[in-house]
Design a protein around this motif. Structure first.
Motif, PDB file in Angstrom:
ATOM      1  N   ALA A  73       0.824  -1.256  -0.108  1.00  0.00           N
ATOM      2  CA  ALA A  73       0.000   0.007  -0.002  1.00  0.00           C
ATOM      3  C   ALA A  73       0.838   1.254  -0.046  1.00  0.00           C
ATOM      4  O   ALA A  73       1.797   1.204   0.748  1.00  0.00           O
ATOM      5  CB  ALA A  73      -0.957  -0.089   1.166  1.00  0.00           C
ATOM      6  N   PRO A  74       0.488   2.236  -0.814  1.00  0.00           N
ATOM      7  CA  PRO A  74       1.346   3.525  -0.699  1.00  0.00           C
ATOM      8  C   PRO A  74       1.184   4.181   0.479  1.00  0.00           C
ATOM      9  O   PRO A  74       0.143   4.081   1.376  1.00  0.00           O
ATOM     10  CB  PRO A  74       0.959   4.261  -1.943  1.00  0.00           C
ATOM     11  CG  PRO A  74      -0.651   3.729  -1.928  1.00  0.00           C
ATOM     12  CD  PRO A  74      -0.616   2.386  -1.711  1.00  0.00           C
ATOM     13  N   GLY A  75       2.367   4.612   1.076  1.00  0.00           N
ATOM     14  CA  GLY A  75       2.475   5.466   2.383  1.00  0.00           C
ATOM     15  C   GLY A  75       2.829   6.847   2.139  1.00  0.00           C
ATOM     16  O   GLY A  75       3.635   7.066   1.157  1.00  0.00           O
ATOM     17  N   PRO A  76       3.042   7.631   3.090  1.00  0.00           N
ATOM     18  CA  PRO A  76       3.470   9.119   3.323  1.00  0.00           C
ATOM     19  C   PRO A  76       5.080   8.686   3.087  1.00  0.00           C
ATOM     20  O   PRO A  76       5.818   9.763   2.476  1.00  0.00           O
ATOM     21  CB  PRO A  76       3.242   9.452   4.540  1.00  0.00           C
ATOM     22  CG  PRO A  76       2.936   8.490   5.445  1.00  0.00           C
ATOM     23  CD  PRO A  76       2.274   7.443   4.593  1.00  0.00           C
ATOM     24  N   GLN A  77       5.720   7.771   3.322  1.00  0.00           N
ATOM     25  CA  GLN A  77       7.095   7.748   3.391  1.00  0.00           C
ATOM     26  C   GLN A  77       7.444   6.397   2.455  1.00  0.00           C
ATOM     27  O   GLN A  77       8.419   5.741   2.561  1.00  0.00           O
ATOM     28  CB  GLN A  77       7.808   7.279   4.694  1.00  0.00           C
ATOM     29  CG  GLN A  77       7.586   8.314   5.595  1.00  0.00           C
ATOM     30  CD  GLN A  77       8.397   8.201   7.062  1.00  0.00           C
ATOM     31  OE1 GLN A  77       8.351   7.155   7.579  1.00  0.00           O
ATOM     32  NE2 GLN A  77       8.493   9.212   7.816  1.00  0.00           N
ATOM     33  N   ALA A  84       5.992  -3.513   7.425  1.00  0.00           N
ATOM     34  CA  ALA A  84       7.178  -3.248   7.084  1.00  0.00           C
ATOM     35  C   ALA A  84       7.192  -2.102   6.054  1.00  0.00           C
ATOM     36  O   ALA A  84       6.316  -1.770   5.754  1.00  0.00           O
ATOM     37  CB  ALA A  84       7.786  -4.547   6.508  1.00  0.00           C
ATOM     38  N   LYS A  85       8.413  -1.343   5.948  1.00  0.00           N
ATOM     39  CA  LYS A  85       8.522  -0.540   4.944  1.00  0.00           C
ATOM     40  C   LYS A  85       9.600  -1.027   3.934  1.00  0.00           C
ATOM     41  O   LYS A  85      10.603  -1.600   3.956  1.00  0.00           O
ATOM     42  CB  LYS A  85       9.177   0.875   5.600  1.00  0.00           C
ATOM     43  CG  LYS A  85       9.596   1.689   4.692  1.00  0.00           C
ATOM     44  CD  LYS A  85      10.486   2.966   5.219  1.00  0.00           C
ATOM     45  CE  LYS A  85      10.721   3.938   3.990  1.00  0.00           C
ATOM     46  NZ  LYS A  85      11.609   5.012   4.624  1.00  0.00           N
TER      47      LYS A  85
END
Length: 305
Positions: A220-224, A246-247
């Motif tokens: 999923a897209p995220g701010p970071q 996780a990133k």
């Protein structure tokens, strides 16, 4: 009589005498200008007048000790740093001569993804300090995942842990310095890229199941950047199989590093459009495979939001 044909003649190489800061160097015109435009091209072609010493050698008012390894690089293509000299100083001196010695640091080793039957390696280079690399990837034998471990180039060899990475005749190899005859060829696969290689709506399912349900990975897209979730659909509340977050760090189109706070780093290797492998995933065996599952409304409803 047997007629004698004249053999083709070639002109002998033109010898150039250089006096660099009081040190005399003998080389050839071909050596000085053979790797492209630089300080010496107009000099040896007589395009401008220059100072000569009493012997007729071209005089260059620079430090001869730093010029010696640069000349050796022009001769053989490898930059070897003599003991007592700093690489940074040699690079600075090379810039005066407009000679790019960076290719001589590590030959044909370039940034990107390399693989072998035992290794998945991604090499990154520091643009400001081109003698410094970062190594990420996995070694199958040790079952060890590593991310951006810093290593340096010395005498044309990338020295990392107990390994040496080097190029010979256009091929790249890795060998363990403590193991006899441990050389393995590394094959270049793709260049560095920060573009996420999957559609964030896609879901990966493991081939290994638990209670007939696979482990999944969703994005999923995220701010970071892209966020990653993984878990077991029938044990979402389970401490053992509950979802982990996780990133994703994109190294290239085939390699992702996942950072987690609780479980450390794990790696997702996209071998092809249909085959995905994970290493150090908290819930799976080392090297377990995944396949792409096109999500449906029913399937998406059991995944955590």
């Amino acid at each position: 009589m047997v007629s004698q044909r004249a053999l083709p003649t070639t002109s002998p190489p033109e010898i150039i005498r250089l006096n660099v800061g009081g040190q005399l160097f003998l080389t050839t015109k071909t050596t000085l200008i053979g790797r492209g435009e630089n300080f010496f091209v107009p000099l040896v072609n007589g395009e401008f007048s220059t100072l000569k010493d009493e012997t007729g050698a071209y005089f260059v008012d620079r430090n001869g000790s730093y010029f010696a390894p640069i000349l050796d690089y022009l001769r053989n293509g490898t930059l070897i740093v003599p003991q007592g000299l700093k690489l940074e100083s040699i690079l600075q001196e090379a810039s005066f001569y407009s000679i790019d010695v960076v290719p001589g640091l590590c030959g044909d080793i370039k940034e990107g993804l390399y693989t072998s039957p035992s290794w998945i390696l991604f090499l990154e280079r520091d643009l400001d300090q081109p003698w410094i690399f970062a190594v990420s990837g996995v070694e199958e034998k040790s079952k060890n995942v590593f991310f951006q471990e810093v290593c340096v180039v010395k005498d044309g060899v990338l020295q990392w842990r107990d390994n040496e990475i080097y190029s010979r005749l256009g091929k790249v190899f890795i060998r363990k310095t403590s193991v006899f005859k441990s050389k393995t060829q590394l094959f270049f696969r793709c260049s560095k890229s920060e573009k996420f290689p999957l559609n964030v709506a896609e879901i990966l399912e493991s081939d290994r199941t638990f209670e007939n349900e696979p482990i999944w990975i969703s994005f999923a897209p995220g701010p970071q950047g892209v966020q990653v979730r993984s878990g077991h659909p029938t044990h979402i509340e389970s401490a053992k199989y509950g979802p982990i977050m996780a990133k994703a760090v994109v190294l290239c189109k085939s390699l992702l590093i996942m950072h987690t706070d609780r479980h450390g780093d794990w790696l997702l290797y996209l071998h092809s459009d249909l085959a995905f492998f994970t290493f150090n995933h908290p819930y799976l065996e080392f090297g377990d495979s995944f396949h792409l599952h096109m999500s449906s409304p029913q399937r998406a409803s059991i995944l955590p939001v």
